[in-house]
Design a protein around this motif. Structure first.
Motif, PDB file in Angstrom:
ATOM      1  N   ILE A   1      44.196  45.745  50.176  1.00  0.00           N
ATOM      2  CA  ILE A   1      43.058  45.285  49.898  1.00  0.00           C
ATOM      3  C   ILE A   1      41.842  46.422  50.101  1.00  0.00           C
ATOM      4  CG2 ILE A   1      41.196  43.687  51.175  1.00  0.00           C
ATOM      5  CD1 ILE A   1      43.849  41.923  51.783  1.00  0.00           C
ATOM      6  N   MET A   2      42.143  47.300  51.268  1.00  0.00           N
ATOM      7  CA  MET A   2      40.912  48.278  51.497  1.00  0.00           C
ATOM      8  C   MET A   2      41.164  49.270  49.940  1.00  0.00           C
ATOM      9  SD  MET A   2      39.289  47.673  54.131  1.00  0.00           S
ATOM     10  CE  MET A   2      38.421  48.925  54.167  1.00  0.00           C
ATOM     11  N   PHE A   3      42.227  49.577  49.456  1.00  0.00           N
ATOM     12  CA  PHE A   3      42.020  50.476  48.490  1.00  0.00           C
ATOM     13  C   PHE A   3      41.506  49.788  47.164  1.00  0.00           C
ATOM     14  CE2 PHE A   3      44.012  51.541  44.218  1.00  0.00           C
ATOM     15  CZ  PHE A   3      44.084  52.645  44.209  1.00  0.00           C
ATOM     16  N   MET A   4      41.677  48.576  47.109  1.00  0.00           N
ATOM     17  CA  MET A   4      40.938  47.904  46.027  1.00  0.00           C
ATOM     18  C   MET A   4      39.453  47.570  46.250  1.00  0.00           C
ATOM     19  SD  MET A   4      43.933  44.670  45.815  1.00  0.00           S
ATOM     20  CE  MET A   4      43.285  43.874  44.329  1.00  0.00           C
ATOM     21  N   LEU A   5      39.062  47.463  47.525  1.00  0.00           N
ATOM     22  CA  LEU A   5      37.554  47.249  47.743  1.00  0.00           C
ATOM     23  C   LEU A   5      36.876  48.713  47.495  1.00  0.00           C
ATOM     24  CD1 LEU A   5      37.635  44.939  50.543  1.00  0.00           C
ATOM     25  CD2 LEU A   5      36.813  44.306  48.737  1.00  0.00           C
ATOM     26  N   THR A   6      37.532  49.931  47.803  1.00  0.00           N
ATOM     27  CA  THR A   6      36.818  51.099  47.799  1.00  0.00           C
ATOM     28  C   THR A   6      37.096  51.842  46.519  1.00  0.00           C
ATOM     29  OG1 THR A   6      38.734  51.893  48.936  1.00  0.00           O
ATOM     30  CG2 THR A   6      37.008  51.419  50.421  1.00  0.00           C
ATOM     31  N   ARG A   7      37.351  51.065  45.477  1.00  0.00           N
ATOM     32  CA  ARG A   7      37.191  51.701  44.246  1.00  0.00           C
ATOM     33  C   ARG A   7      36.060  51.833  43.684  1.00  0.00           C
ATOM     34  NH1 ARG A   7      40.488  54.845  44.689  1.00  0.00           N
ATOM     35  NH2 ARG A   7      40.461  53.923  46.862  1.00  0.00           N
ATOM     36  N   PRO A   8      35.511  52.682  42.941  1.00  0.00           N
ATOM     37  CA  PRO A   8      34.240  52.833  42.050  1.00  0.00           C
ATOM     38  C   PRO A   8      33.710  51.638  41.725  1.00  0.00           C
ATOM     39  CG  PRO A   8      35.472  54.890  41.549  1.00  0.00           C
ATOM     40  CD  PRO A   8      36.407  53.940  42.347  1.00  0.00           C
ATOM     41  N   ARG A   9      32.589  51.087  41.340  1.00  0.00           N
ATOM     42  CA  ARG A   9      32.255  49.972  40.980  1.00  0.00           C
ATOM     43  C   ARG A   9      32.336  49.532  39.671  1.00  0.00           C
ATOM     44  NH1 ARG A   9      31.766  46.083  44.382  1.00  0.00           N
ATOM     45  NH2 ARG A   9      30.650  44.730  43.053  1.00  0.00           N
ATOM     46  N   ASN A  10      32.885  50.714  38.948  1.00  0.00           N
ATOM     47  CA  ASN A  10      33.292  50.635  37.371  1.00  0.00           C
ATOM     48  C   ASN A  10      34.607  50.100  37.312  1.00  0.00           C
ATOM     49  OD1 ASN A  10      33.570  53.228  38.140  1.00  0.00           O
ATOM     50  ND2 ASN A  10      33.994  53.635  35.947  1.00  0.00           N
ATOM     51  N   VAL A  11      35.364  50.107  38.419  1.00  0.00           N
ATOM     52  CA  VAL A  11      36.998  49.865  38.484  1.00  0.00           C
ATOM     53  C   VAL A  11      37.269  48.700  39.078  1.00  0.00           C
ATOM     54  CG1 VAL A  11      39.009  50.834  39.178  1.00  0.00           C
ATOM     55  CG2 VAL A  11      37.214  52.324  38.377  1.00  0.00           C
ATOM     56  N   THR A  12      38.093  47.647  38.572  1.00  0.00           N
ATOM     57  CA  THR A  12      38.535  46.508  39.318  1.00  0.00           C
ATOM     58  C   THR A  12      39.906  46.708  39.148  1.00  0.00           C
ATOM     59  OG1 THR A  12      36.574  45.144  38.538  1.00  0.00           O
ATOM     60  CG2 THR A  12      38.709  43.851  39.039  1.00  0.00           C
ATOM     61  N   ILE A  13      40.756  46.511  40.504  1.00  0.00           N
ATOM     62  CA  ILE A  13      42.026  46.195  40.518  1.00  0.00           C
ATOM     63  C   ILE A  13      42.273  44.885  40.594  1.00  0.00           C
ATOM     64  CG2 ILE A  13      44.141  46.921  41.681  1.00  0.00           C
ATOM     65  CD1 ILE A  13      42.653  49.335  40.725  1.00  0.00           C
ATOM     66  N   ARG A  14      42.549  44.259  39.435  1.00  0.00           N
ATOM     67  CA  ARG A  14      42.458  42.841  39.459  1.00  0.00           C
ATOM     68  C   ARG A  14      43.531  42.022  40.256  1.00  0.00           C
ATOM     69  NH1 ARG A  14      44.366  40.736  33.246  1.00  0.00           N
ATOM     70  NH2 ARG A  14      46.616  40.878  33.732  1.00  0.00           N
ATOM     71  N   ASP A  15      44.649  42.734  40.323  1.00  0.00           N
ATOM     72  CA  ASP A  15      45.802  41.864  41.164  1.00  0.00           C
ATOM     73  C   ASP A  15      46.737  43.032  41.525  1.00  0.00           C
ATOM     74  OD1 ASP A  15      47.077  39.537  42.266  1.00  0.00           O
ATOM     75  OD2 ASP A  15      48.877  40.171  40.917  1.00  0.00           O
TER      76      ASP A  15
END
Length: 242
Positions: free
Chosen positions: A218-232
């Motif tokens: 979850i922390m990895f997903m939240l801390t990506r740059p704003r132009n990156v979404t890890i959708r699942d």
């Protein structure tokens, strides 16, 4: 991870134990303030005393419609803003469908599906107005695979995966990211309802992960740059065959 969430306020449902508690601790370690939402008032009080001033207890019975509707207003009253919402609260039913009571089915579907949808509906206008935010949902690998020993639980997670991916497409234009994390078996209270034989085999084979393994994802997903979404992200024990 150091100070990557400084200045952020998060809210986590089901925060008093398991994945919710692990994620709360990880967010605080990263500099965030966290509103911990749970119905267990005593547990919240003890945990928040341990975690210090970055943790705010918020007792809500999410299955009470009127209580549930106060989610955003109480978060803002406690912490003043909301940047990250983690819909994590859920319950489990395993075993044969015929052995499950209608009341248990209603309760689980209400918590795993209806409450998540209502919580997201509640916080979205605030995030849309601010044109930023992150919404995380705890799903399950059971939402990607028809697990034969949990037809009710798996169905709830298939529904929630559809909700996350459809809503994500609606709100990304507002600068809001939405994603789900889908763990395999996690060493938490939820497994208390697993069929005993399945739980025994999983423990013996090392086919269970810890809540911190999920919070790391979850922390990895939240801390990506704003132009990156890890959708699942599907997070499995290496020995779990699914």
């Amino acid at each position: 991870m150091t100070n990557e969430l400084t200045g952020k306020v998060a809210a986590v449902t089901g925060a008093a134990s398991g994945i919710g508690l692990a994620t709360t601790k990880a967010m605080i370690d990263a500099g965030a303030k966290v509103v911990m939402i749970d119905r267990d008032e005593a547990a919240l009080k003890t945990i928040c005393e341990e975690l210090g001033e970055a943790a705010f207890p918020l007792v809500i019975d999410l299955l009470d419609p009127q209580d549930c509707d106060t989610l955003l207003s109480q978060i803002l009253e406690k912490a003043g803003q909301l940047d990250i919402f983690h819909a994590n609260a859920g319950s489990y039913i395993g075993g044969d469908l015929i052995d499950t009571s209608p009341a248990a089915i209603d309760r689980m579907l209400n918590l795993n599906v209806n409450v998540v949808i209502k919580n997201v509906h509640n916080v979205l206008p605030y995030m849309i107005e601010r044109r930023t935010g992150d919404i995380m949902v705890t799903s399950s690998v059971a939402g990607h695979f028809p697990v034969p020993w949990e037809p009710v639980y798996a169905s709830s997670k298939w529904a929630i995966n559809s909700f996350v991916q459809t809503t994500r497409r609606q709100i990304n234009k507002h600068g809001i990211r939405m994603a789900s994390v889908s763990p395999g078996p996690v060493n938490s209270a939820l497994l208390a309802d697993w069929p005993e034989e399945n739980l025994r085999k999983a423990k013996e084979s090392g086919s269970i992960i810890e809540p911190t393994d999920v919070s790391d994802a979850i922390m990895f997903m939240l801390t990506r740059p704003r132009n990156v979404t890890i959708r699942d992200m599907v997070v499995l024990p290496s020995n779990f065959d699914m």
